[in-house]
Design a protein around this motif. Structure first.
Motif, PDB file in Angstrom:
ATOM      1  N   UNK A 149     -13.830  15.760  -8.438  1.00 43.73           N
ATOM      2  CA  UNK A 149     -12.627  15.526  -9.233  1.00 43.73           C
ATOM      3  C   UNK A 149     -12.674  14.128  -9.847  1.00 43.73           C
ATOM      4  N   UNK A 150     -12.965  13.129  -9.014  1.00 44.23           N
ATOM      5  CA  UNK A 150     -13.026  11.754  -9.510  1.00 44.23           C
ATOM      6  C   UNK A 150     -14.301  11.494 -10.305  1.00 44.23           C
ATOM      7  N   UNK A 151     -15.352  12.311 -10.027  1.00 41.90           N
ATOM      8  CA  UNK A 151     -16.602  12.163 -10.764  1.00 41.90           C
ATOM      9  C   UNK A 151     -16.479  12.510 -12.231  1.00 41.90           C
ATOM     10  N   UNK A 152     -15.380  13.144 -12.612  1.00 42.48           N
ATOM     11  CA  UNK A 152     -15.150  13.384 -14.031  1.00 42.48           C
ATOM     12  C   UNK A 152     -15.075  12.084 -14.816  1.00 42.48           C
ATOM     13  N   UNK A 153     -14.603  11.014 -14.173  1.00 44.14           N
ATOM     14  CA  UNK A 153     -14.403   9.758 -14.895  1.00 44.14           C
ATOM     15  C   UNK A 153     -15.729   9.186 -15.422  1.00 44.14           C
ATOM     16  N   UNK A 154     -16.769   8.992 -14.586  1.00 48.50           N
ATOM     17  CA  UNK A 154     -18.025   8.514 -15.162  1.00 48.50           C
ATOM     18  C   UNK A 154     -18.657   9.517 -16.124  1.00 48.50           C
ATOM     19  N   UNK A 155     -18.437  10.815 -15.916  1.00 45.08           N
ATOM     20  CA  UNK A 155     -18.936  11.797 -16.884  1.00 45.08           C
ATOM     21  C   UNK A 155     -18.254  11.595 -18.235  1.00 45.08           C
ATOM     22  N   UNK A 156     -16.959  11.412 -18.219  1.00 46.72           N
ATOM     23  CA  UNK A 156     -16.222  11.158 -19.461  1.00 46.72           C
ATOM     24  C   UNK A 156     -16.682   9.856 -20.114  1.00 46.72           C
ATOM     25  N   UNK A 157     -16.960   8.853 -19.290  1.00 46.86           N
ATOM     26  CA  UNK A 157     -17.444   7.581 -19.835  1.00 46.86           C
ATOM     27  C   UNK A 157     -18.794   7.766 -20.526  1.00 46.86           C
ATOM     28  N   UNK A 158     -19.675   8.558 -19.915  1.00 49.59           N
ATOM     29  CA  UNK A 158     -20.975   8.824 -20.537  1.00 49.59           C
ATOM     30  C   UNK A 158     -20.806   9.544 -21.872  1.00 49.59           C
ATOM     31  N   UNK A 159     -19.909  10.511 -21.919  1.00 51.58           N
ATOM     32  CA  UNK A 159     -19.673  11.258 -23.162  1.00 51.58           C
ATOM     33  C   UNK A 159     -19.060  10.358 -24.232  1.00 51.58           C
ATOM     34  N   UNK A 160     -18.204   9.435 -23.811  1.00 45.41           N
ATOM     35  CA  UNK A 160     -17.589   8.510 -24.764  1.00 45.41           C
ATOM     36  C   UNK A 160     -18.625   7.548 -25.328  1.00 45.41           C
ATOM     37  N   UNK A 161     -19.507   7.032 -24.465  1.00 46.89           N
ATOM     38  CA  UNK A 161     -20.580   6.151 -24.933  1.00 46.89           C
ATOM     39  C   UNK A 161     -21.532   6.905 -25.843  1.00 46.89           C
ATOM     40  N   UNK A 162     -21.817   8.142 -25.477  1.00 53.36           N
ATOM     41  CA  UNK A 162     -22.713   8.993 -26.275  1.00 53.36           C
ATOM     42  C   UNK A 162     -22.156   9.212 -27.680  1.00 53.36           C
ATOM     43  N   UNK A 163     -20.833   9.210 -27.799  1.00 54.40           N
ATOM     44  CA  UNK A 163     -20.199   9.420 -29.098  1.00 54.40           C
ATOM     45  C   UNK A 163     -20.129   8.145 -29.928  1.00 54.40           C
ATOM     46  N   UNK A 164     -20.627   7.039 -29.378  1.00 54.67           N
ATOM     47  CA  UNK A 164     -20.674   5.809 -30.157  1.00 54.67           C
ATOM     48  C   UNK A 164     -19.559   4.828 -29.868  1.00 54.67           C
ATOM     49  N   UNK A 165     -18.939   4.909 -28.676  1.00 53.40           N
ATOM     50  CA  UNK A 165     -17.872   3.975 -28.319  1.00 53.40           C
ATOM     51  C   UNK A 165     -18.176   3.353 -26.958  1.00 53.40           C
TER      52      UNK A 165
END
Length: 305
Positions: free
Chosen positions: A265-281
């Motif tokens: 459940x909490x591991x979603x946060x670093x996954x979301x961070x990776x996706x956000x960085x991947x999108x250029x932010x």
């Protein structure tokens, strides 16, 4: 036992509802896994902090908390046997109060979606609400349950994309968050009795695949600049959720599976961070990644499962 209104009641006579009871009922710290859905979707659409994004985040947090309260309302009889320490079966929160909290938070979530994003946000928030209520009241224990929960999380990501730009740009991060959620939900069905070893092994393989896909650059200069941030976030994802699943593979007992679910459940946060960085932010992703250790500390006080 039923009261005069025909509502099931468990345990001793409930005392007045306190903030700590409410926090436990809605799994308050677990809501830290929600803003990243919106941010990842908005980043994919090109505007991670667009003017509509904060309102949509607040809407999604309300809908998430509503789902947690509704879950305890629907599972009161089961929890009385399997998890008597939870607020409803322990008597700290009346069952009808849990339903009232779920209804109030749902109304707030839909209202915030309408105010912040108008028809575009409501077009996502309404089906998201439908999936949350259908899952808790009818579909949780059916074969469709994991797919419904995955769909709800995927819609949460698309809500962020809708708040920032074209919804179609959020499809890839929504699919990856959905995959994570699907395997996590399948695993969560074995929190009490334990799981066959092949199940956490399968979810671990899916998590590794999700992490790899989240770290892959899209080829744009901005995304290449965020590769290091994405890599760090993926390492955090696998270093928490991945390791917890590995422990469950070695010993798939109920407590180990429950720890893996909490980590997921909490591991979603670093996954979301990776996706956000991947999108250029990458800067936004780094801020989002900093939420993960805070969420883990809070989870020691209020369980996210």
């Amino acid at each position: 036992m039923k009261d005069r209104e025909g509502v099931l009641r468990f345990g001793r006579r409930p005392r007045p509802l306190g903030l700590s009871d409410l926090a436990i009922l809605v799994r308050a710290p677990a809501a830290l896994s929600v803003p990243g859905d919106i941010i990842a979707g908005a980043a994919a659409a090109g505007r991670p902090f667009g003017p509509r994004v904060p309102g949509v985040i607040a809407s999604s947090v309300c809908l998430y908390w509503a789902g947690m309260a509704l879950n305890d309302y629907a599972d009161a009889a089961v929890d009385a046997v399997e998890r008597p320490q939870r607020p409803v079966p322990s008597g700290r929160v009346p069952r009808r109060t849990a339903l009232g909290v779920a209804c109030a938070l749902t109304t707030a979530g839909l209202g915030l979606a309408a105010v912040s994003g108008g028809r575009r946000s409501l077009a996502v928030a309404l089906p998201l609400t439908g999936l949350v209520w259908a899952y808790d009241l009818k579909l949780k224990s059916t074969p469709a349950g994991p797919a419904v929960m995955a769909g709800a999380r995927a819609l949460d990501v698309l809500a962020g994309a809708a708040a920032a730009g074209p919804v179609r740009r959020g499809v890839v991060p929504a699919a990856l968050v959905g995959l994570h959620t699907y395997t996590l939900t399948v695993l969560s069905r074995h929190e009490v009795s334990g799981a066959p070893a092949r199940l956490p092994a399968s979810t671990l393989a899916a998590s590794a695949t999700t992490a790899l896909a989240a770290a892959l650059p899209t080829g744009t200069p901005a995304t290449r600049a965020g590769t290091a941030v994405a890599g760090t976030a993926v390492a955090g994802y696998l270093g928490t959720y991945g390791l917890a699943q590995a422990r469950a593979v070695r010993e798939p007992s109920g407590p180990n599976v429950r720890r893996a679910v909490g980590a997921g459940i909490l591991g979603l946060v670093p996954l979301q961070a990776a996706l956000t960085a991947r999108a250029g932010a990458p800067a936004v992703a780094a801020l989002l990644g900093a939420v993960h250790p805070l969420a883990r500390r809070l989870a020691r006080r209020v369980s996210p499962t």
